[in-house]
Design a protein around this motif. Structure first.
Motif, short mmCIF file in Angstrom:
data_model
loop_
_atom_site.label_atom_id
_atom_site.label_comp_id
_atom_site.label_asym_id
_atom_site.label_seq_id
_atom_site.Cartn_x
_atom_site.Cartn_y
_atom_site.Cartn_z
N LEU A 49 39.40 -0.63 49.03
CA LEU A 49 39.85 -1.89 49.21
C LEU A 49 41.43 -1.89 49.44
N GLY A 50 42.09 -1.13 48.85
CA GLY A 50 43.73 -0.99 49.15
C GLY A 50 43.92 -0.54 50.49
N LEU A 51 43.21 0.47 51.01
CA LEU A 51 43.30 1.02 52.34
C LEU A 51 43.09 -0.06 53.28
N ASN A 52 41.96 -1.06 53.02
CA ASN A 52 41.36 -1.86 53.97
C ASN A 52 42.44 -2.80 54.03
N VAL A 53 43.23 -3.28 53.02
CA VAL A 53 44.28 -4.22 53.12
C VAL A 53 45.21 -3.77 54.22
N ASP A 245 38.60 10.63 53.64
CA ASP A 245 37.32 9.93 53.10
C ASP A 245 37.72 8.22 52.93
N PHE A 246 38.75 7.95 52.34
CA PHE A 246 39.04 6.53 52.13
C PHE A 246 39.10 5.98 53.78
N LEU A 247 39.78 6.76 54.70
CA LEU A 247 39.70 5.99 56.16
C LEU A 247 38.39 5.84 56.58
N ILE A 248 37.46 6.81 56.44
CA ILE A 248 36.12 6.76 56.78
C ILE A 248 35.30 5.63 56.34
N ILE A 249 35.31 5.30 55.00
CA ILE A 249 34.98 4.27 54.25
C ILE A 249 35.33 3.01 55.10
N VAL A 250 36.72 2.75 55.06
CA VAL A 250 36.88 1.57 55.74
C VAL A 250 36.57 1.42 57.04
N ILE A 251 36.58 2.34 57.90
CA ILE A 251 35.83 2.38 59.23
C ILE A 251 34.48 2.04 59.23
N ILE A 252 33.53 2.84 58.39
CA ILE A 252 32.02 2.54 58.23
C ILE A 252 31.74 1.47 58.07
N GLY A 253 32.60 0.81 56.80
CA GLY A 253 32.19 -0.42 56.33
C GLY A 253 32.55 -1.64 57.25
N MET A 255 36.47 -2.65 59.66
CA MET A 255 37.62 -3.10 59.44
C MET A 255 37.71 -4.46 58.89
N GLY A 256 38.57 -4.66 57.92
CA GLY A 256 38.41 -6.18 57.55
C GLY A 256 37.44 -6.68 56.93
N SER A 257 36.60 -6.06 56.39
CA SER A 257 35.54 -6.57 55.65
C SER A 257 35.42 -6.01 54.03
N ILE A 258 35.71 -6.85 53.10
CA ILE A 258 35.75 -6.52 51.70
C ILE A 258 34.15 -5.95 51.29
N ARG A 259 33.05 -7.00 51.93
CA ARG A 259 31.90 -6.47 51.55
C ARG A 259 31.36 -5.26 52.13
N GLY A 260 31.78 -4.87 53.37
CA GLY A 260 31.69 -3.69 53.93
C GLY A 260 32.33 -2.56 53.39
N THR A 261 33.27 -2.53 52.70
CA THR A 261 34.10 -1.56 52.05
C THR A 261 33.22 -1.29 50.65
N ILE A 262 32.65 -2.38 49.71
CA ILE A 262 32.02 -1.92 48.90
C ILE A 262 30.64 -1.33 49.13
N TYR A 263 30.18 -1.66 50.23
CA TYR A 263 28.71 -1.21 50.70
C TYR A 263 29.18 0.36 51.04
N ALA A 264 29.96 0.45 52.02
CA ALA A 264 30.36 1.64 52.35
C ALA A 264 30.79 2.80 51.50
N SER A 265 31.58 2.24 50.53
CA SER A 265 32.02 3.22 49.36
C SER A 265 30.81 3.83 48.37
N ILE A 266 29.76 2.87 48.22
CA ILE A 266 28.68 3.36 47.56
C ILE A 266 27.85 4.30 48.46
#
Length: 312
Positions: A49-53, A245-253, A255-266
């Protein structure tokens, strides 16, 4: 209080998820290993979430996020070791300090490097990440307890379901409130067109620095939780591969999506560890063949991420 009321649906879902996890953890319906992976997925969510911000909402391409994750982890482990902290409640101030230390270092580093943009900023943050890795490798020269390249051992296990889940929940709510405030609007404006944002009176330098420091603080908090989940730290846990790893999660979820970051992390943590369980030992390295192929396929199918809307 208003944003808690506006997030009523999210809070209700969170309570249901917590109760389910509590039942699974308390009755040992899932193994200790799966419990640990579940907590790790929540920790990765906080750091991502930090990298997403920083990147997703403000458009600052950072490749050094794992360095701040490591700073938080080592700060937390060092303080608990020095002061003999073992309880959850006495650990909370330490966790906050870990995040603040990472955020302050992010602020100091951000002052010179955030003048750069795009690839140049990525190279600068990559350089900082490499510098931190070298310092951690030689950290035993400053304090023997840090372990240097041998790793930091003997860390107390404090991270549990309640601490991790409610820390992640609180951070998601705070971040959501930030993003949907006028400051969040400024951040998105800077991402879309920095020059236009400056022309309408937004202090872009200050806003970028604020977003960068906040994102680094979340990475530090994630690192603090990580240190007391696995009770061992090694500098290699915080190198460029972890930043990727963090960058992949932000892009998969998305960019600019909190819900996407949560799903992508899991999904990301579950997929990596799931393959470790499913594949035989002799085929385990095939993960790093399968994963890139799936990432290519995913980017061709959903180039803007799983939860992001297509930009027209």
């Amino acid at each position: 209080m208003r944003f808690f009321l506006e997030s009523k649906k999210f809070l209700l879902v969170s309570v249901v998820v917590y109760i389910l996890l509590k039942i699974l953890f308390a009755n040992n319906f899932i193994s200790i290993y799966i419990q640990q992976i579940t907590l790790f997925a929540l920790i990765v969510t906080v750091a991502s979430l930090g990298l997403n911000v920083i990147y997703g909402y403000t458009g600052q391409f950072s490749l050094g996020h794992a360095a701040f994750y490591g700073i938080g982890a080592y700060t937390s482990a060092y303080l608990t070791k020095i002061f003999g902290i073992e309880g959850v409640f006495s650990f909370l101030p330490v966790l906050l300090i870990s995040g603040v230390v990472a955020g302050c270092i992010g602020y100091l580093i951000g002052i010179p490097i955030l003048r750069l943009r795009d690839d140049f900023l990525a190279i600068a943050t990559l350089g900082f990440g490499t510098l931190v890795r070298v310092i951690l490798d030689n950290s035993d020269r400053f304090a023997e307890v840090l372990g240097g390249s041998r790793g930091f051992v003997g860390i107390t296990k404090i991270t549990n379901l309640e601490l991790t889940f409610f820390s992640a929940l609180f951070i998601v709510l705070i971040t959501k409130n930030l993003i949907y405030s006028r400051y969040g609007l400024f951040l998105r404006s800077i991402r879309d067109d920095e020059l236009a944002s400056t022309s309408i009176g937004i202090n872009t330098s200050r806003m970028k620095l604020m977003a960068f420091s906040y994102g680094c603080m979340l990475a530090g908090i994630g690192g603090g939780l990580y240190a007391h989940l696995y009770t061992f730290l090694h500098p290699s846990n915080f190198d460029i591969l972890k930043s990727i790893d963090f960058l992949i999660i932000v892009i998969i979820g998305g960019m600019g999506s909190i819900r996407g970051t949560i799903y992508a992390s899991i999904i990301w943590v579950g997929f990596i560890e799931g393959l470790r369980i499913v594949l035989p030992v002799e085929l385990l390295d095939l993960r790093w063949v399968v994963i890139p192929i799936l990432l290519i396929a995913l980017m061709m199918w959903k180039p803007y991420g799983l939860m992001a809307k297509k930009i027209k």
